[in-house]
Design a protein around this motif. Structure first.
Motif, mmCIF file in Angstrom:
data_model
loop_
_atom_site.group_PDB
_atom_site.id
_atom_site.type_symbol
_atom_site.label_atom_id
_atom_site.label_comp_id
_atom_site.label_asym_id
_atom_site.label_seq_id
_atom_site.Cartn_x
_atom_site.Cartn_y
_atom_site.Cartn_z
ATOM 1 N N ARG A 201 10.623 -1.946 8.373
ATOM 2 C CA ARG A 201 10.885 -0.560 8.757
ATOM 3 C C ARG A 201 9.586 0.045 9.271
ATOM 4 N N PRO A 202 9.682 1.162 9.969
ATOM 5 C CA PRO A 202 8.452 1.826 10.407
ATOM 6 C C PRO A 202 7.611 2.287 9.206
ATOM 7 N N PRO A 203 6.380 2.706 9.453
ATOM 8 C CA PRO A 203 5.531 3.165 8.343
ATOM 9 C C PRO A 203 6.229 4.212 7.470
ATOM 10 N N VAL A 204 5.881 4.215 6.197
ATOM 11 C CA VAL A 204 6.417 5.208 5.264
ATOM 12 C C VAL A 204 5.952 6.591 5.702
ATOM 13 N N GLN A 205 6.859 7.522 5.691
ATOM 14 C CA GLN A 205 6.466 8.909 5.938
ATOM 15 C C GLN A 205 6.234 9.575 4.590
ATOM 16 N N VAL A 206 5.013 9.950 4.329
ATOM 17 C CA VAL A 206 4.698 10.651 3.078
ATOM 18 C C VAL A 206 4.988 12.131 3.315
ATOM 19 N N PHE A 207 5.934 12.645 2.530
ATOM 20 C CA PHE A 207 6.390 14.015 2.781
ATOM 21 C C PHE A 207 5.437 15.042 2.168
ATOM 22 N N SER A 256 3.961 9.896 -11.565
ATOM 23 C CA SER A 256 3.186 9.150 -10.569
ATOM 24 C C SER A 256 3.401 9.808 -9.212
ATOM 25 N N SER A 257 2.348 9.854 -8.431
ATOM 26 C CA SER A 257 2.453 10.484 -7.102
ATOM 27 C C SER A 257 2.931 9.477 -6.065
ATOM 28 N N VAL A 258 3.275 9.980 -4.901
ATOM 29 C CA VAL A 258 3.673 9.100 -3.796
ATOM 30 C C VAL A 258 2.517 8.143 -3.463
ATOM 31 N N LEU A 259 1.301 8.670 -3.456
ATOM 32 C CA LEU A 259 0.155 7.781 -3.153
ATOM 33 C C LEU A 259 -0.084 6.780 -4.275
ATOM 34 N N ASP A 260 0.217 7.147 -5.518
ATOM 35 C CA ASP A 260 0.126 6.158 -6.621
ATOM 36 C C ASP A 260 1.054 4.977 -6.346
ATOM 37 N N VAL A 261 2.258 5.271 -5.853
ATOM 38 C CA VAL A 261 3.228 4.206 -5.560
ATOM 39 C C VAL A 261 2.686 3.319 -4.430
ATOM 40 N N ILE A 262 2.118 3.946 -3.428
ATOM 41 C CA ILE A 262 1.580 3.179 -2.293
ATOM 42 C C ILE A 262 0.403 2.306 -2.749
ATOM 43 N N ARG A 263 -0.493 2.864 -3.555
ATOM 44 C CA ARG A 263 -1.653 2.085 -4.047
ATOM 45 C C ARG A 263 -1.197 0.940 -4.942
ATOM 46 N N ALA A 264 -0.217 1.195 -5.793
ATOM 47 C CA ALA A 264 0.291 0.126 -6.674
ATOM 48 C C ALA A 264 0.886 -1.003 -5.830
ATOM 49 N N THR A 265 1.586 -0.640 -4.773
ATOM 50 C CA THR A 265 2.184 -1.661 -3.897
ATOM 51 C C THR A 265 1.094 -2.473 -3.208
ATOM 52 N N GLU A 266 0.022 -1.809 -2.826
ATOM 53 C CA GLU A 266 -1.077 -2.546 -2.182
ATOM 54 C C GLU A 266 -1.719 -3.534 -3.164
ATOM 55 N N ARG A 267 -1.876 -3.105 -4.413
ATOM 56 C CA ARG A 267 -2.455 -4.007 -5.429
ATOM 57 C C ARG A 267 -1.552 -5.217 -5.658
ATOM 58 N N VAL A 268 -0.278 -4.948 -5.799
ATOM 59 C CA VAL A 268 0.675 -5.996 -6.151
ATOM 60 C C VAL A 268 0.905 -6.973 -4.993
ATOM 61 N N SER A 269 1.019 -6.429 -3.795
ATOM 62 C CA SER A 269 1.396 -7.267 -2.650
ATOM 63 C C SER A 269 0.185 -7.880 -1.959
ATOM 64 N N GLY A 270 -0.992 -7.289 -2.188
ATOM 65 C CA GLY A 270 -2.177 -7.744 -1.463
ATOM 66 C C GLY A 270 -2.141 -7.356 0.014
ATOM 67 N N ARG A 271 -1.236 -6.469 0.371
ATOM 68 C CA ARG A 271 -1.130 -6.031 1.768
ATOM 69 C C ARG A 271 -1.398 -4.537 1.868
ATOM 70 N N ALA A 272 -1.761 -4.108 3.068
ATOM 71 C CA ALA A 272 -1.887 -2.670 3.298
ATOM 72 C C ALA A 272 -0.491 -2.100 3.510
ATOM 73 N N VAL A 273 -0.237 -0.957 2.933
ATOM 74 C CA VAL A 273 1.055 -0.294 3.155
ATOM 75 C C VAL A 273 0.903 0.643 4.348
ATOM 76 N N PRO A 274 1.649 0.406 5.418
ATOM 77 C CA PRO A 274 1.552 1.333 6.547
ATOM 78 C C PRO A 274 2.229 2.668 6.211
ATOM 79 N N TYR A 275 1.485 3.751 6.341
ATOM 80 C CA TYR A 275 2.109 5.060 6.068
ATOM 81 C C TYR A 275 1.452 6.135 6.905
ATOM 82 N N GLU A 276 2.175 7.232 7.052
ATOM 83 C CA GLU A 276 1.621 8.408 7.727
ATOM 84 C C GLU A 276 2.053 9.632 6.942
ATOM 85 N N VAL A 277 1.180 10.614 6.906
ATOM 86 C CA VAL A 277 1.532 11.855 6.209
ATOM 87 C C VAL A 277 2.261 12.755 7.199
#
Ligand code: WQD
Length: 327
Positions: A201-207, A256-277
């Motif tokens: 999917r396209p980058p996550v939109q952080v609301f 947990s904040s939206v950015l906490d979820v994104i950071r946790a995903t980066e730790r777990v997956s070893g990948r950068a999470v594409p997102y835009e605010v």
């Protein structure tokens, strides 16, 4: 001593069905399969049908010796509920009344109901406890609040005992990645983060990142789906032991904040999470998380998994099921 699980082929329902079977409890699932997946049942007994089919439910309860019902079957899309409210009143509210009437006709008096933290709307104080005012902000949330009230009157008038479990943000998947959240249907944050990270999917939109929170993004209480399933087992036991009708928050107590979820995903997956605010989403509460004291007191339940475990299990499921149950 058989448990009927309506909507048992759905996301949370299927995790409960698997948990109950692992505890060697007898289970029958009633699901239309409109949104559920038979594959999620892993061979559990399924009756394809509607909660509003009174004859079917009475016959099922009688012939299978049903002693209690866990009622998940409902529509849950907040946006859709504002566009097609009648669909929600009919299925979520009237459908529950039909189900309860059929249960009572068959002599079944124990019900565990899937409610939602959204019955409180935007909470005035966090953590949210069960005495916070009911203040639904969508048709969907109103259907949950209405059913909770209806169930209280069934307790008074017909001795139907029920536990309404108010879920916070259900997330994650089974630890062995065998069952999880359907890929195609969910627009909740964690599946969207997984899809974006997998390039599906396209980058996550952080609301919004200008909220009055430590990192500026909204705060929620993410609860692992297997912890949620365990709360249902305890609710069933509470009723079987003669416990009374009650509404309980099911959350971890940790926001947990939206950015906490994104950071946790980066730790777990070893990948950068594409997102835009992007801009704020209308109607989003800044912060909501549960006070889990009452559920611990009444059911002896508390969450065992935190955000990293939730995200890790979601990652294992989504990265191995790129097309959900159609993979
Ligand atoms: C979570 C956070 C968004 C998507 C839902 C149901 C509600 C109740 C709880 C069941 C929020 C942010 C999201 C995106 C984002 N459940 N977000 N970008 O709104 O907390 O509530 O679960 O009854 O009824 O609606 O869940 O997953 O949509 O959002 O930034 O693309 O993620 O703003 O802070 P929500 P969600």
């Amino acid at each position: 001593m058989t448990i009927l699980v309506t909507g048992g082929a759905g996301y949370i329902g299927s995790h409960l069905v698997r948990t109950l079977r692992s505890l060697e409890r007898d289970v029958v699932v009633l699901d239309t399969l409109e949104l559920g997946h038979e594959a999620a049942l892993l061979g559990a007994e399924l009756v394809v049908g509607d909660i509003r089919d009174r004859e079917l439910v009475v016959e099922l309860c009688r012939s299978r010796g049903i002693t209690s019902v866990v009622h998940f079957a409902a529509y849950k899309n907040v946006g859709e509920s504002m566009l097609e409210p009648a669909k929600y009143w009919r299925n979520n509210v009237a459908g529950t009344v039909e189900l309860v009437e059929a249960m009572l006709a068959a002599g079944v008096r124990h019900l565990v109901f899937s409610s939602s933290c959204s019955v409180n709307g935007t909470p005035a104080v966090v953590p949210v406890d069960e005495d916070a005012p009911l203040s639904p902000e969508s048709v969907y949330a109103e259907t949950k609040a209405m059913v909770e009230k209806i169930l209280r009157w069934y307790d008074v008038t017909r001795e139907l005992r029920s536990v309404s479990l108010r879920y916070f943000n259900a997330a994650g998947a089974s630890e062995d990645a065998v069952i999880g959240e359907d890929w195609s249907q969910s627009l909740n944050l964690i599946p969207l983060v997984m899809k974006a990270t997998l390039g599906k999917r396209p980058p996550v939109q952080v609301f919004g990142d200008d909220y009055p929170t430590p990192d500026g993004t909204c705060i929620r209480d993410y609860i692992h789906v297997d912890d949620l399933a365990d709360a249902h087992v305890r609710a069933l036991d509470h009723l079987a032991e003669g416990g009374g009708t009650v509404s309980l928050n099911v959350g971890t107590g940790i926001g947990s904040s939206v950015l906490d979820v994104i950071r946790a995903t980066e730790r777990v997956s070893g990948r950068a999470v594409p997102y835009e605010v992007v801009g704020r989403r209308a109607g989003d509460p800044v912060s909501t998380y549960a006070d889990p004291a009452r559920i611990e007191a009444v059911l002896g339940w508390r969450a065992t998994k935190g955000l990293d475990e939730i995200v890790a299990s979601a990652w294992r499921w989504h990265s191995t099921h790129l097309d959900g149950y159609h993979s």
